[in-house]
Design an enzyme around this catalytic site. Structure first.
Site, PDB file in Angstrom:
ATOM      1  N   CYS A  84       9.821   2.875  -2.960  1.00 36.53           N
ATOM      2  CA  CYS A  84      10.786   2.460  -1.929  1.00 36.53           C
ATOM      3  C   CYS A  84      12.201   2.466  -2.529  1.00 36.53           C
ATOM      4  O   CYS A  84      12.692   3.514  -2.927  1.00 36.53           O
ATOM      5  CB  CYS A  84      10.404   1.107  -1.332  1.00 36.53           C
ATOM      6  SG  CYS A  84      11.249   0.777   0.235  1.00 36.53           S
ATOM      7  N   HIS A 178       5.387   2.755   0.866  1.00 35.45           N
ATOM      8  CA  HIS A 178       4.738   1.703   0.080  1.00 35.45           C
ATOM      9  C   HIS A 178       3.250   2.009  -0.072  1.00 35.45           C
ATOM     10  O   HIS A 178       2.465   1.718   0.831  1.00 35.45           O
ATOM     11  CB  HIS A 178       4.898   0.348   0.771  1.00 35.45           C
ATOM     12  CG  HIS A 178       6.280  -0.201   0.728  1.00 35.45           C
ATOM     13  ND1 HIS A 178       6.747  -0.942  -0.338  1.00 35.45           N
ATOM     14  CD2 HIS A 178       7.293  -0.120   1.621  1.00 35.45           C
ATOM     15  CE1 HIS A 178       8.000  -1.299  -0.096  1.00 35.45           C
ATOM     16  NE2 HIS A 178       8.355  -0.808   1.082  1.00 35.45           N
ATOM     17  N   GLU A 180       1.149   0.439  -1.811  1.00 33.73           N
ATOM     18  CA  GLU A 180       0.420  -0.835  -1.856  1.00 33.73           C
ATOM     19  C   GLU A 180       0.171  -1.418  -0.469  1.00 33.73           C
ATOM     20  O   GLU A 180      -0.639  -2.329  -0.305  1.00 33.73           O
ATOM     21  CB  GLU A 180       1.172  -1.844  -2.738  1.00 33.73           C
ATOM     22  CG  GLU A 180       2.378  -2.496  -2.105  1.00 33.73           C
ATOM     23  CD  GLU A 180       3.640  -1.638  -2.101  1.00 33.73           C
ATOM     24  OE1 GLU A 180       4.691  -2.151  -1.682  1.00 33.73           O
ATOM     25  OE2 GLU A 180       3.576  -0.460  -2.517  1.00 33.73           O
TER      26      GLU A 180
END
Length: 201
Positions: A84, A178, A180
Site C-alpha cells: 500500500c 493489501h 493481508e
C-alpha cells in the site's frame, strides 16, 4: 529464515504480521519480527507496510533511522516488499507531498488517480505478468505509481484508468493492494513471496 515487518506508524501492521505468519506455516524455521529501529543483522525478507500520507510515511522512516537500513537490504540483494503506502514509498516522489524524497529504489513517481470516486476502495482485479496469482485483491488508496513498463508486475483498472498495482525491480516488490486483507488469494501471494525469498530468485 528471518522476516522483518517495519513497525513505525499506522499501516495494518498487526494484520500484515498475522497474514505473513499464516502464509509461513508451510515453511520450516521461519521467524517474524516487528522492526522499530535498525538492527545489526539483515532480514531475508523485509516488509514496508503503511497507510496514510506519503510525507508522513517518509518522516517516520527517517526519524527511526530506517532509510539506510532498508537500502542495505537492497544492496545485499535481500527481498524488500512495500505494501500500500509502502509500495509508493519505493518511488522517487509523490504529488501528495511535493518536495519530499521517497526511497528512490524504483525509478518513477506517484500521482493521484483521475477518478472523482476516491479513494479506490474494495475488491478489484489484478492481472500479473507472471509469478503471482491473478484474481481479486483488496484496495484502499487514492494515489498510484507511474513507472517504466519493465517495472510493472501487475495492473488493475479503476474507473477507466489502468495503473500498476504491483511492481518489481530485482528483489524489490511493491503491492498497492493489501494481501493481508485479501483472503485466500492474498495468503497464496504471501506464500509465493516467501518462496521467492527462500530461493533468492
Amino acid at each position: 529464515m528471518r522476516i522483518g515487518i517495519i513497525s513505525v506508524g499506522p499501516g495494518n501492521i498487526m494484520n500484515l504480521y498475522r497474514g505473513v505468519k499464516r502464509a509461513s506455516e508451510n515453511f520450516e524455521d521461519v521467524s517474524i519480527e516487528l522492526v522499530e529501529s535498525p538492527r545489526n543483522d539483515l532480514y531475508d525478507l523485509l516488509f514496508i507496510p503503511g497507510v496514510g500520507h506519503f510525507g508522513e510515511g517518509m518522516r517516520r522512516l527517517r526519524e527511526n533511522d530506517l532509510i539506510d537500513f532498508v537500502r542495505k537490504h537492497v544492496e545485499d540483494e535481500r527481498y524488500v516488499v512495500g505494501v500500500c503506502l509502502g509500495m509508493q514509498l519505493l518511488f522517487e516522489e509523490s504529488e501528495e507531498a511535493p518536495g519530499v524524497k521517497g526511497l528512490s529504489l524504483i525509478e518513477g513517481n506517484v500521482v493521484k488517480l483521475r477518478s472523482r470516486r476516491l479513494p479506490h476502495m474494495g475488491w478489484n482485479e489484478v492481472i500479473f505478468k507472471d509469478t503471482f496469482p491473478n484474481g481479486y485483491y483488496y484496495f484502499v488508496h487514492t494515489y498510484r505509481a507511474v513507472c517504466e513498463e519493465e517495472h510493472v508486475l501487475g495492473t488493475t483498472e479503476y474507473d477507466g484508468e489502468i495503473f500498476p498495482s504491483a511492481v518489481r525491480k530485482g528483489r524489490i516488490l511493491g503491492f498497492q493492494f493489501h494481501p493481508e486483507k485479501s483472503s485466500k488469494i492474498g495468503r497464496k501471494l504471501l506464500e509465493k513471496v516467501i518462496e521467492c525469498s527462500l530461493s533468492r530468485r
